[in-house]
Design an enzyme around this catalytic site. Structure first.
Site, PDB file in Angstrom:
ATOM      1  N   LYS A 206      13.691 109.536  61.866  1.00 41.05           N
ATOM      2  CA  LYS A 206      12.339 109.143  62.272  1.00 41.05           C
ATOM      3  C   LYS A 206      11.648 110.244  63.073  1.00 41.05           C
ATOM      4  O   LYS A 206      12.263 111.150  63.610  1.00 41.05           O
ATOM      5  CB  LYS A 206      12.376 107.798  63.013  1.00 41.05           C
ATOM      6  CG  LYS A 206      12.582 106.645  62.014  1.00 41.05           C
ATOM      7  CD  LYS A 206      12.551 105.278  62.629  1.00 41.05           C
ATOM      8  CE  LYS A 206      12.748 104.212  61.520  1.00 41.05           C
ATOM      9  NZ  LYS A 206      12.944 102.868  62.067  1.00 41.05           N
TER      10      LYS A 206
ATOM     11  N   ARG B  46      21.206 101.400  61.196  1.00 34.79           N
ATOM     12  CA  ARG B  46      20.617 101.520  59.856  1.00 34.79           C
ATOM     13  C   ARG B  46      20.336 102.993  59.608  1.00 34.79           C
ATOM     14  O   ARG B  46      19.519 103.598  60.308  1.00 34.79           O
ATOM     15  CB  ARG B  46      19.329 100.690  59.803  1.00 34.79           C
ATOM     16  CG  ARG B  46      18.639 100.676  58.453  1.00 34.79           C
ATOM     17  CD  ARG B  46      17.379  99.806  58.525  1.00 34.79           C
ATOM     18  NE  ARG B  46      16.635  99.832  57.273  1.00 34.79           N
ATOM     19  CZ  ARG B  46      15.780 100.798  56.945  1.00 34.79           C
ATOM     20  NH1 ARG B  46      15.553 101.791  57.754  1.00 34.79           N
ATOM     21  NH2 ARG B  46      15.147 100.745  55.782  1.00 34.79           N
TER      22      ARG B  46
HETATM   23  C1  7PM Z   1       8.463 105.300  55.522  1.00 35.75           C
HETATM   24  C2  7PM Z   1       8.310 105.073  56.884  1.00 35.75           C
HETATM   25  C3  7PM Z   1       9.515 104.765  54.842  1.00 35.75           C
HETATM   26  C4  7PM Z   1       9.229 104.316  57.566  1.00 35.75           C
HETATM   27  C5  7PM Z   1      10.450 104.030  55.517  1.00 35.75           C
HETATM   28  C6  7PM Z   1      10.296 103.806  56.869  1.00 35.75           C
HETATM   29  C7  7PM Z   1      13.524  99.845  59.747  1.00 35.75           C
HETATM   30  C8  7PM Z   1      13.616  98.866  58.769  1.00 35.75           C
HETATM   31  C9  7PM Z   1      12.459 100.529  58.012  1.00 35.75           C
HETATM   32  C10 7PM Z   1      14.144  99.631  61.017  1.00 35.75           C
HETATM   33  C11 7PM Z   1      14.852  97.496  60.141  1.00 35.75           C
HETATM   34  C12 7PM Z   1      12.552 103.867  57.691  1.00 35.75           C
HETATM   35  C13 7PM Z   1      11.302 103.034  57.652  1.00 35.75           C
HETATM   36  N1  7PM Z   1      12.807 100.892  59.241  1.00 35.75           N
HETATM   37  N2  7PM Z   1      14.271  97.704  58.946  1.00 35.75           N
HETATM   38  N3  7PM Z   1      12.937  99.305  57.690  1.00 35.75           N
HETATM   39  N4  7PM Z   1      14.798  98.425  61.148  1.00 35.75           N
HETATM   40  N5  7PM Z   1      15.527  96.350  60.357  1.00 35.75           N
HETATM   41  O1  7PM Z   1      12.475 104.934  58.355  1.00 35.75           O
HETATM   42  O2  7PM Z   1      14.096 100.443  61.964  1.00 35.75           O
HETATM   43  O3  7PM Z   1      13.545 103.576  57.059  1.00 35.75           O
HETATM   44  S1  7PM Z   1      11.513 101.449  56.913  1.00 35.75           S
END
Ligand code: 7PM
Length: 277
Positions: free
Chosen positions: A222, A256
């Site tokens: 991130k 995750r």
């Molecule tokens: C683009 C930007 C694509 C951000 C994907 C993302 C989480 C999640 C996501 C989290 C839970 C990523 C995010 N992040 N579900 N889904 N916790 N429970 O970086 O932090 O994967 S999507």
């Protein structure tokens, strides 16, 4: 502690690794749909071989400014991958806010609904309540729209407000008849938070662990890690591993991550060193 899900009762006496399987156009879907499904299915197998304890499959890019897919598009992308994932012997979660996809995924034996909107979409709570045994991950997001959540997010006290939100959503689920043993909580790192807010959530993570439910956190690749190290997404492996370790050492039960093999290895060393359970 245990997390009760459809087919698995997940033992959280040691930390667990949730592997991310993104089936969004910016990931596997650049070469056409069948190729994309094949690639995503292979990716699931690879993550399981690398030691993933849970597979998390999602088809909505929640990147700030990303265009939301239609419900049918999301179902068409996710279901062929999820059906395969459900044959691999590990619990499978579906990363979605759409009640229609939740229902299809649960019928296909998905174990967990992972919803970045914490079941706030009309109909979502009902799907999970009616199922009777699936797990749920409730995540905090400021507002309900990834397109605008990063526009000057403000909190009086981010940790207190995230904790209150998660407790309130947990209470709503329990009142709907969902057993609390089915529910995990997630502070939503990066979802309507400045880097400072995210680091507050890390430094004071014990206040979220105190909610008494499994705590799931996602720092993997991130942008606040990039802000700290000056690196783009491809250069964030080391900082992601360090963030996962820090979170687990501060009591997180599930991390995750994109990089499952590396995360499993660093957790094995931290564990052998007696730093984590
Ligand atoms: C683009 C930007 C694509 C951000 C994907 C993302 C989480 C999640 C996501 C989290 C839970 C990523 C995010 N992040 N579900 N889904 N916790 N429970 O970086 O932090 O994967 S999507």
């Amino acid at each position: 502690m245990f997390w009760q899900t459809s087919r698995h009762r997940i033992d959280l006496s040691r930390p667990r690794v949730m592997g991310i399987v993104n089936v969004t156009p910016d990931s596997f879907f650049d070469g056409g749909r069948h190729l994309a499904t094949d690639a995503a299915r292979s990716h699931c197998e690879r993550l399981v071989q690398e030691g993933a304890d849970i597979l998390d499959i999602g088809g909505e890019s929640t990147r700030p400014g990303a265009q939301a897919p239609s419900v049918q598009q999301e179902i068409d992308r996710v279901m062929p991958v999820l059906e395969h994932a459900c044959t691999l012997g590990v619990p499978v979660s579906v990363d979605t806010s759409s009640p229609e996809l939740m229902r299809s995924a649960l019928i296909a034996h998905a174990d967990i609904v992972n919803d970045v909107r914490a079941l706030r979409r009309p109909g979502a709570l009902q799907v999970v309540a009616e199922h009777g045994s699936c797990g749920v991950c409730l995540m905090h997001m400021l507002g309900d729209d990834p397109a605008t959540m990063q526009q000057a997010p403000e909190y009086e006290d981010v940790v207190v407000q995230v904790r209150r939100f998660l407790q309130e959503r947990l209470d709503v689920l329990v009142r709907a008849g969902i057993d609390p043993t089915r529910v995990a909580l997630d502070p939503g790192i990066g979802f309507g938070k400045t880097p400072e807010h995210n680091w507050q959530l890390m430094q004071r993570q014990s206040e979220l662990v105190a909610l008494g439910r499994p705590l799931l956190v996602g720092w993997s690749r991130k942008s606040m890690l990039g802000r700290l190290t000056g690196r783009g997404p491809e250069g964030r492996l080391a900082s992601s591993l360090a963030a996962a370790l820090a979170a687990v050492q501060r009591g997180a039960h599930i991390v995750r991550v994109h990089d499952v093999a590396e995360t499993v290895d660093v957790l094995a060393v931290w564990r052998r060193a007696g730093l984590i359970p």
